[in-house]
Design a protein around this motif. Structure first.
Motif, short mmCIF file in Angstrom:
data_model
loop_
_atom_site.label_atom_id
_atom_site.label_comp_id
_atom_site.label_asym_id
_atom_site.label_seq_id
_atom_site.Cartn_x
_atom_site.Cartn_y
_atom_site.Cartn_z
N ALA A 144 0.88 -1.16 -0.03
CA ALA A 144 0.03 0.01 -0.19
C ALA A 144 1.04 1.45 -0.08
O ALA A 144 0.54 2.06 -0.55
N ILE A 145 2.04 1.25 0.70
CA ILE A 145 2.88 2.50 0.69
C ILE A 145 3.41 2.54 -0.57
O ILE A 145 3.67 3.44 -1.24
N ALA A 146 4.00 1.42 -1.30
CA ALA A 146 4.57 1.63 -2.55
C ALA A 146 3.85 2.07 -3.78
O ALA A 146 4.44 2.60 -4.88
N GLN A 147 2.57 1.83 -3.43
CA GLN A 147 1.52 2.39 -4.38
C GLN A 147 1.30 4.02 -4.54
O GLN A 147 1.16 4.53 -5.47
N VAL A 148 1.87 4.55 -3.34
CA VAL A 148 1.89 6.04 -3.02
C VAL A 148 3.27 6.56 -3.30
O VAL A 148 3.46 7.86 -3.83
N TYR A 149 4.18 5.73 -2.62
CA TYR A 149 5.79 6.51 -2.65
C TYR A 149 6.53 5.47 -3.10
O TYR A 149 6.65 4.36 -2.84
N PRO A 150 7.11 5.94 -4.18
CA PRO A 150 7.99 5.25 -4.82
C PRO A 150 9.31 4.62 -4.09
O PRO A 150 9.60 5.94 -3.17
N MET A 151 9.82 3.64 -3.90
CA MET A 151 10.93 3.23 -3.26
C MET A 151 12.25 3.96 -3.84
O MET A 151 12.44 4.02 -4.89
N LEU A 189 12.69 1.19 16.15
CA LEU A 189 12.79 2.59 15.68
C LEU A 189 13.79 2.99 14.56
O LEU A 189 13.58 3.75 13.78
N LEU A 190 14.93 2.18 14.73
CA LEU A 190 15.97 2.22 13.83
C LEU A 190 15.26 1.75 12.33
O LEU A 190 15.45 2.37 11.18
N MET A 191 14.62 0.76 12.43
CA MET A 191 13.99 0.08 11.13
C MET A 191 12.88 1.01 10.66
O MET A 191 12.69 1.42 9.61
N ARG A 192 12.20 1.64 11.67
CA ARG A 192 11.22 2.81 11.17
C ARG A 192 11.88 3.84 10.41
O ARG A 192 11.30 4.60 9.60
N SER A 193 13.02 4.35 10.97
CA SER A 193 13.89 5.35 10.18
C SER A 193 14.09 4.95 8.82
O SER A 193 14.29 5.71 7.89
N TYR A 194 14.54 3.88 8.79
CA TYR A 194 15.07 3.37 7.35
C TYR A 194 13.97 3.35 6.42
O TYR A 194 14.01 3.59 5.29
N LEU A 195 12.60 2.77 7.11
CA LEU A 195 11.53 2.64 6.05
C LEU A 195 11.02 4.35 5.55
O LEU A 195 10.76 4.65 4.55
N LYS A 196 11.30 5.14 6.47
CA LYS A 196 10.98 6.62 6.19
C LYS A 196 11.83 7.13 5.12
O LYS A 196 11.37 7.64 4.01
N ILE A 197 13.13 6.71 5.19
CA ILE A 197 13.96 7.07 4.04
C ILE A 197 13.91 6.38 2.73
O ILE A 197 13.88 6.94 1.77
N LEU A 198 13.69 5.07 2.81
CA LEU A 198 13.30 4.39 1.77
C LEU A 198 12.24 4.86 0.88
O LEU A 198 12.20 4.76 -0.21
N PHE A 199 11.34 5.33 1.54
CA PHE A 199 10.11 5.70 0.95
C PHE A 199 9.90 7.28 0.69
O PHE A 199 8.73 7.89 0.33
N SER A 200 10.97 8.05 1.16
CA SER A 200 10.80 9.65 1.21
C SER A 200 11.28 9.92 -0.37
O SER A 200 12.29 9.59 -0.75
N PRO A 201 10.44 10.78 -0.96
CA PRO A 201 10.79 11.31 -2.16
C PRO A 201 12.09 11.99 -2.41
O PRO A 201 12.19 12.85 -1.37
#
Length: 204
Positions: A144-151, A189-201
């Motif tokens: 669902a995230i990848a449909q909105v935010y490109p990795m 929380l570190l994994m959360r930061s990684y996901l934020k970066i991974l999906f941040s345009p």
């Protein structure tokens, strides 16, 4: 709750506490019987052997954890505006949940996986079903995230979903080994930061 159901629950509670402390191999039926204050025949009325006990513990774990994750991410959806925010909020809530005084007691699925030589195919299949259930849950959220935010990197979504389980289980091991109860929540929380970066345009 009927008396038989109460006894079964007590056996499971006592067994789980002992197994999470020292493993399946070092936990005897005699020990469980004594701690649960029942007869040996009472144990075998509910569980034919340790395989049946292990299977019941894993099935109960799946049910409890499904309810926990459902409630946690339902709450995150109430607070989030889109799939990425929902995931990030959910992981923050999960980190808070895992930050227990005295440390998290551990995971029955991981404990069974470490000693899978003790169990039959039915138990190993139940354990695999638990892990695959986590993968399906988090993959659906990541899709669902990848449909909105490109990795921002070429990452397989199954591998990314598995990382959630790997971070939690690895955090529990490190937390116990080092006697630091906050490690698991810190890793989430570190994994959360990684996901934020991974999906941040715009981030290369």
């Amino acid at each position: 709750m009927a008396r038989g159901s109460e006894t079964r629950t007590k056996i499971l509670d006592v067994a789980q506490a002992a197994i999470l402390t020292k493993g399946f191999d070092a936990t005897s039926i005699d020990e469980i019987v004594a701690a649960a204050e029942i007869t040996k025949s009472g144990f075998f009325y509910h569980f034919r052997d340790k395989n049946a006990l292990a299977h019941a513990l894993i099935e109960r774990h799946i049910e409890i954890e499904d309810k926990l994750f459902d409630a946690l991410f339902d709450r995150a959806r109430e607070l989030g505006d889109d799939p990425l925010q929902t995931m990030l909020i959910g992981l923050k809530l999960l980190a808070e949940l895992l930050d227990m005084p005295g440390g998290h007691p551990g995971c029955i699925v991981a404990t069974a996986a470490y000693q899978d030589r003790l169990f039959d195919r039915k138990v190993r299949d139940a354990n695999a079903r638990a892990v695959l259930g986590w993968r399906r849950r988090f993959r659906s959220m990541l899709e669902a995230i990848a449909q909105v935010y490109p990795m921002q990197d070429d990452v397989d979504l199954n591998h990314l979903a598995d990382m959630v389980s790997a971070v939690i289980e690895g955090g529990l091991i490190m937390s116990r080994a080092l006697g630091e109860s906050s490690i698991t929540s810190q890793q989430v929380l570190l994994m959360r930061s990684y996901l934020k970066i991974l999906f941040s345009p715009g981030i290369q």
